[in-house]
Scaffold this motif. Sequence first.
Motif, PDB file in Angstrom:
ATOM      1  N   ALA A 572       0.873  -1.144  -0.063  1.00 38.94           N
ATOM      2  CA  ALA A 572       0.076  -0.156  -0.126  1.00 38.94           C
ATOM      3  C   ALA A 572       1.055   1.102  -0.089  1.00 38.94           C
ATOM      4  CB  ALA A 572      -0.991   0.028   1.217  1.00 38.94           C
ATOM      5  N   ALA A 573       1.931   1.268   0.885  1.00 41.44           N
ATOM      6  CA  ALA A 573       2.825   2.382   0.890  1.00 41.44           C
ATOM      7  C   ALA A 573       3.456   2.386  -0.636  1.00 41.44           C
ATOM      8  CB  ALA A 573       3.835   2.186   1.692  1.00 41.44           C
ATOM      9  N   GLU A 574       4.017   1.559  -1.237  1.00 44.72           N
ATOM     10  CA  GLU A 574       4.510   1.653  -2.383  1.00 44.72           C
ATOM     11  C   GLU A 574       3.793   2.121  -3.355  1.00 44.72           C
ATOM     12  OE1 GLU A 574       6.170  -2.302  -3.173  1.00 44.72           O
ATOM     13  OE2 GLU A 574       7.895  -2.009  -2.001  1.00 44.72           O
ATOM     14  N   HIS A 575       2.456   1.745  -3.645  1.00 50.24           N
ATOM     15  CA  HIS A 575       1.543   2.288  -4.706  1.00 50.24           C
ATOM     16  C   HIS A 575       1.071   3.614  -4.469  1.00 50.24           C
ATOM     17  CE1 HIS A 575      -0.161  -2.322  -5.123  1.00 50.24           C
ATOM     18  NE2 HIS A 575       1.145  -2.001  -5.837  1.00 50.24           N
ATOM     19  N   ALA A 576       0.965   4.028  -3.026  1.00 54.50           N
ATOM     20  CA  ALA A 576       0.491   5.307  -2.959  1.00 54.50           C
ATOM     21  C   ALA A 576       1.801   6.269  -3.193  1.00 54.50           C
ATOM     22  CB  ALA A 576       0.081   5.539  -1.342  1.00 54.50           C
ATOM     23  N   LEU A 577       2.966   5.909  -2.843  1.00 52.54           N
ATOM     24  CA  LEU A 577       4.323   6.674  -3.339  1.00 52.54           C
ATOM     25  C   LEU A 577       4.469   7.033  -4.751  1.00 52.54           C
ATOM     26  CD1 LEU A 577       6.918   5.419  -0.723  1.00 52.54           C
ATOM     27  CD2 LEU A 577       6.091   7.764  -0.798  1.00 52.54           C
ATOM     28  N   ALA A 578       3.715   6.373  -5.480  1.00 50.12           N
ATOM     29  CA  ALA A 578       3.677   6.663  -6.853  1.00 50.12           C
ATOM     30  C   ALA A 578       3.428   8.155  -7.236  1.00 50.12           C
ATOM     31  CB  ALA A 578       2.684   5.819  -7.934  1.00 50.12           C
ATOM     32  N   VAL A 579       2.707   8.688  -6.523  1.00 50.95           N
ATOM     33  CA  VAL A 579       2.647  10.205  -6.472  1.00 50.95           C
ATOM     34  C   VAL A 579       3.685  10.873  -6.390  1.00 50.95           C
ATOM     35  CG1 VAL A 579       2.019  10.768  -4.207  1.00 50.95           C
ATOM     36  CG2 VAL A 579       0.766  11.910  -6.022  1.00 50.95           C
ATOM     37  N   VAL A 580       4.756  10.587  -5.525  1.00 51.40           N
ATOM     38  CA  VAL A 580       5.852  11.197  -5.421  1.00 51.40           C
ATOM     39  C   VAL A 580       6.727  11.187  -6.705  1.00 51.40           C
ATOM     40  CG1 VAL A 580       8.140  11.440  -3.949  1.00 51.40           C
ATOM     41  CG2 VAL A 580       5.810  10.929  -2.967  1.00 51.40           C
ATOM     42  N   ARG A 581       6.615   9.924  -7.501  1.00 48.97           N
ATOM     43  CA  ARG A 581       7.210  10.009  -8.550  1.00 48.97           C
ATOM     44  C   ARG A 581       6.976  10.911  -9.638  1.00 48.97           C
ATOM     45  NH1 ARG A 581       9.717   5.064 -10.485  1.00 48.97           N
ATOM     46  NH2 ARG A 581      10.199   5.297 -12.720  1.00 48.97           N
ATOM     47  N   ALA A 582       5.449  11.343  -9.461  1.00 42.30           N
ATOM     48  CA  ALA A 582       5.074  12.210 -10.558  1.00 42.30           C
ATOM     49  C   ALA A 582       5.367  13.752 -10.105  1.00 42.30           C
ATOM     50  CB  ALA A 582       3.501  12.134 -10.624  1.00 42.30           C
ATOM     51  N   LEU A 583       5.181  14.110  -8.692  1.00 47.40           N
ATOM     52  CA  LEU A 583       5.323  15.171  -8.449  1.00 47.40           C
ATOM     53  C   LEU A 583       6.773  15.737  -7.742  1.00 47.40           C
ATOM     54  CD1 LEU A 583       1.892  15.790  -6.790  1.00 47.40           C
ATOM     55  CD2 LEU A 583       2.586  16.349  -8.880  1.00 47.40           C
ATOM     56  N   GLY A 584       7.489  14.898  -7.384  1.00 46.22           N
ATOM     57  CA  GLY A 584       8.921  15.127  -6.754  1.00 46.22           C
ATOM     58  C   GLY A 584       9.816  16.035  -7.323  1.00 46.22           C
ATOM     59  N   PRO A 585      10.292  15.519  -8.554  1.00 46.67           N
ATOM     60  CA  PRO A 585      11.005  16.062  -9.439  1.00 46.67           C
ATOM     61  C   PRO A 585      10.679  17.480  -9.796  1.00 46.67           C
ATOM     62  CG  PRO A 585      10.861  13.790 -10.116  1.00 46.67           C
ATOM     63  CD  PRO A 585       9.706  14.016  -9.144  1.00 46.67           C
ATOM     64  N   ARG A 586       9.403  17.810  -9.830  1.00 43.80           N
ATOM     65  CA  ARG A 586       8.942  19.081 -10.399  1.00 43.80           C
ATOM     66  C   ARG A 586       8.559  20.041  -9.489  1.00 43.80           C
ATOM     67  NH1 ARG A 586       4.075  18.850 -12.532  1.00 43.80           N
ATOM     68  NH2 ARG A 586       3.308  16.725 -11.971  1.00 43.80           N
ATOM     69  N   ALA A 587       7.918  19.506  -8.131  1.00 47.62           N
ATOM     70  CA  ALA A 587       7.452  20.307  -7.117  1.00 47.62           C
ATOM     71  C   ALA A 587       8.099  19.918  -5.801  1.00 47.62           C
ATOM     72  CB  ALA A 587       6.059  20.524  -6.949  1.00 47.62           C
ATOM     73  N   PRO A 588       9.192  19.637  -5.286  1.00 44.26           N
ATOM     74  CA  PRO A 588       9.844  18.908  -4.377  1.00 44.26           C
ATOM     75  C   PRO A 588       9.357  19.752  -2.847  1.00 44.26           C
ATOM     76  CG  PRO A 588      11.623  20.082  -5.298  1.00 44.26           C
ATOM     77  CD  PRO A 588      10.382  20.043  -6.305  1.00 44.26           C
ATOM     78  N   ARG A 589       9.399  20.734  -3.057  1.00 54.54           N
ATOM     79  CA  ARG A 589       9.045  21.442  -1.628  1.00 54.54           C
ATOM     80  C   ARG A 589       7.455  21.332  -1.206  1.00 54.54           C
ATOM     81  NH1 ARG A 589       9.855  27.566  -2.664  1.00 54.54           N
ATOM     82  NH2 ARG A 589       8.866  27.873  -0.689  1.00 54.54           N
ATOM     83  N   PHE A 590       6.846  20.779  -2.037  1.00 57.88           N
ATOM     84  CA  PHE A 590       5.282  20.498  -1.574  1.00 57.88           C
ATOM     85  C   PHE A 590       4.854  19.155  -1.620  1.00 57.88           C
ATOM     86  CE2 PHE A 590       5.825  24.630  -3.862  1.00 57.88           C
ATOM     87  CZ  PHE A 590       5.254  25.551  -3.083  1.00 57.88           C
ATOM     88  N   ILE A 591       5.850  18.126  -1.768  1.00 59.05           N
ATOM     89  CA  ILE A 591       5.891  16.699  -1.318  1.00 59.05           C
ATOM     90  C   ILE A 591       6.997  16.240  -0.821  1.00 59.05           C
ATOM     91  CG2 ILE A 591       6.326  15.856  -3.701  1.00 59.05           C
ATOM     92  CD1 ILE A 591       3.610  14.252  -3.550  1.00 59.05           C
ATOM     93  N   SER A 592       7.531  17.089   0.143  1.00 61.09           N
ATOM     94  CA  SER A 592       8.932  16.486   0.638  1.00 61.09           C
ATOM     95  C   SER A 592       8.624  15.618   1.824  1.00 61.09           C
ATOM     96  CB  SER A 592       9.531  17.854   1.515  1.00 61.09           C
ATOM     97  OG  SER A 592      10.151  18.643   0.510  1.00 61.09           O
ATOM     98  N   TRP A 593       7.474  15.382   2.600  1.00 56.72           N
ATOM     99  CA  TRP A 593       7.334  14.386   3.437  1.00 56.72           C
ATOM    100  C   TRP A 593       7.217  13.024   2.579  1.00 56.72           C
ATOM    101  CZ3 TRP A 593       8.531  15.267   8.137  1.00 56.72           C
ATOM    102  CH2 TRP A 593       8.003  14.304   9.350  1.00 56.72           C
ATOM    103  N   GLY A 594       6.668  12.909   1.341  1.00 55.51           N
ATOM    104  CA  GLY A 594       6.719  11.703   0.528  1.00 55.51           C
ATOM    105  C   GLY A 594       8.114  11.421  -0.007  1.00 55.51           C
ATOM    106  N   LEU A 595       8.850  12.409  -0.202  1.00 56.54           N
ATOM    107  CA  LEU A 595      10.066  12.307  -0.461  1.00 56.54           C
ATOM    108  C   LEU A 595      11.052  11.590   0.702  1.00 56.54           C
ATOM    109  CD1 LEU A 595      10.841  15.433  -2.570  1.00 56.54           C
ATOM    110  CD2 LEU A 595      10.904  13.521  -3.432  1.00 56.54           C
TER     111      LEU A 595
END
Length: 687
Positions: A572-595
Motif C-alpha cells: 500500500a505504501a509503495e503504490h501510494a508513493l507513486a504520486v511522489v514519482r510524479a510530483l517530486g522532481p517538479r515540485a519537491p517543496r510541496f511533497i517533501s514528506w513523501g520524498l
Amino acid sequence: MPNRLAHETSPYLLQHAENPVDWWPWSPEAFDEARRRDVPVLLSVGYSSCHWCHVMAHESFEDRATADLLNEHFVSVKVDREERPDVDAVYMEAVQAATGHGGWPMTVFLTPDAEPFYFGTYFPPSPRHGTASFPQVLEGVRAAWADRREEVGEVAGRIVRDLSERTFVLAPPAGKEGEEAAPRPPAAEDLHQALMGLAREFDAVRGGFGGAPKFPPSMTLEFLLRHHARTGSEAALQMVGATCEAMARGGIYDQLGGGFARYAVDATWTVPHFEKMLYDNALLCRVYAHLWRATGSDLARRVALETADFLIREMRTEQGGFASALDADSDDGTGRHTEGAYYVWTPRQLREVLGTEDGALAAAHFGVTEEGTFEEGASVLQLPDGELLLDASKLASIRRKLLAAREERPRPGRDDKVVAAWNGLAIAALAETGAYFDRPDLIQAATDAADLLVRTHMDWHARLFRTSLDGAAGSHAGVLEDYADVAEGFLALTAVTGEGVWTDFAGLLLDSVLAHFRSPDGSLFDTADDAETLIRRPQDPTDTATPSGWTAACGALLAYAAYTGSAAHREAAEHALAVVRALGPRAPRFISWGLAAAEALLDGPREVAVVGPQDHPATRELHRTALLSTAPGLAVAVGEPGSDEVPLLADRPLVDARPAAYVCRHFTCQAPTTDPGTLADSLRGGE
C-alpha cells in the motif's frame, strides 16, 4: 444573548458566540434553514490564532449593522478549519481556483445545496485599495441571489463540476498485454532530481527556500537529512545546516522561551508572524534533533531541547495532550490588542529589567536597537552576530530575568483543543528527543499524550475523533492525517520504549486507513468512505504547513510493515508513493514528506531488533546506537529474548548469552552482533 456557537467545543467558534451575527455551526440544519428561507449561505472559515480572522470579526461580525444585514438575508455558518479540515480543503480549493490565491479568514457564499458561487478572504468594513467593503459584497450577493438566480445556479454548478473532476488517479506504467501493472514508487533518480530542484530554490545567503514570506521548511529539511544519510550528499546537509542556523538565530525563533513562530514576513527570518503552532514546533523539534544526530551540532541540540521544553511548558494541557496554538496578538499593557506585544522589546525595557550595563549587553547580543526591527521602535530578539557576545553564565542569567519579566505581561490566548494529528507529530518529536538527550521526562510526556489519544480520541472500532477539549472528544471524525500522524507517533514510541502495544495501536489505525481511505488504484482520500458527504471528497497529496495525510500515511504504512513484516501495508505504501514519482522532481517543496518516505523505501527501511534484558547496560548501549543511526525510516525494536511484544523481535535469541542486535534490509538479514561499533557500521548510509 449568545448565538448557537455557545454550544460548540471549538475555542474559535466560542470566540464568536457573543457576536450579534446569528451564527450556525456547520450542520445539515443550517442548510435546511437556508432552503426554508430561500437565502444563500455565508460560510466563514478561520481558526483561533489567525490574526486577520480576529480583525474581520471585530470590524464586521461584532458590528450590529453588518450583523443585521447578514441575519436578514443569509444563513451564516462559522467553521474552525482546524476542527473541519475537510470542509476547509474543499472550499479553499474553490477559492484558489477562482481567485488565484487563498487564506484565512475564508469567505465563501453557497447555495442551500452547499455549492459555492462567490469567494474571497478578508473583506474590510469600508472600501480600501480597490477592494469592496464587506457590506458592499453582502449587498451584491443579495442582489444577485434575488435578481439573477439562474446565473448564480449556473456558476455554482460549473464550479462543482470542475472540482469533481480533480480526483487524483494514479496512472500505472504499462504492463505486459493482459496484465495490470501496479503504480511504481520513486527511483533514486527521481529523488536526485528533487534535490536539484531544491538546490535551485535554496537561498544560499539567508537560508530557506524562496523569498518573503518565509515559512519553516520542516518537511523539506527532513527529506534532505534522509537524502544525506542515504547518499552522503554534502549539498543536502549544507542546505539543512544553513537553514536551521538562520532560523535559530532569527526572530522567528523565540530567543527567550524557545519555540518557533509560524513564519517570517521577510526573507531574513527577522520579523515573524507571532502565532505559535503545535505542528510547526513538533516538526522543527524533530528536525533539529535529527540534525544533531547527523552532525553533533551544539546549536541543533540546544534548539531541539528548548523547543521540547517550550511544548511541555506552554502547550501541554491538564489531560496530557498538547494545545493547538498560541495567538499572535495580546494586550500591550495599554488595553490595545496588538500582534507581537508579548515578545518584542525596546532598549529602555531591557534596561528596566537588567540595569544599564546588562541592558546594553543584552541589546547588543539580541539585536535590539533604538530604531527597532518591528513596529513603534520595538525589536524582535535575534542573534544577529556570528559570535555570541555573552558567556554562557551571563547569557543564562539575562535570559532568566527577561523571561521572568515577560511572564508578567498579558499572555497571548491559547487554543486548548487537542488535534489528533498534531499530537501524533508531538509524540514522535518528544519521544525521539527524550531518547537522544537522556530526558525521560520528555518520553513520559509523549507517552501521556499517546494515552490521551487512545482513551479519548479512539473508539472501539479503531476510528479516530479529530479533536478533544478538556478531555472530552469532539464530534468530528478524524481525517487521513490524524490516522497517519498518530500511527507515526505510536511507532516512534515503540522504537524508544520497546512497548509493543504502540505498534498494535498503530496497526489498528493503519488498517482503518486501508479499509476506509484507500481507492482501488492505491491513491488515498483525505476523508473516510463513510464520512460526511461534501460537494467533493477531498484528496490532496501535497504538503502544506503539515505533512499531507497521503504522504504521512506512506511513511507510517512503510514503518509498520518493517515492524511486522506485513506485505499488505508495504505494498500500500509503495503504490501510494507513486504520486511522489510524479510530483517530486517538479515540485519537491510541496511533497517533501513523501520524498522522505521514498528515501526510507530505497534504504529498506532497515530493521533493527535488539534483544536482551532492558535494564542490562549492553542492551541499552545497543539500543541507543540503533536509535542514533541516521538510516532513513529505521525501525527499531528492543525487548527480552523470546518477546512477542513486536513481531520484529520474533526468533531472535541472545548471542553467547549476551545482548545482541539483528539488522535486516531488503528482506536480507546480517549476522547478529553484540558490538555497538559493528552495529553502527552496519547502519551507515551509502547507495
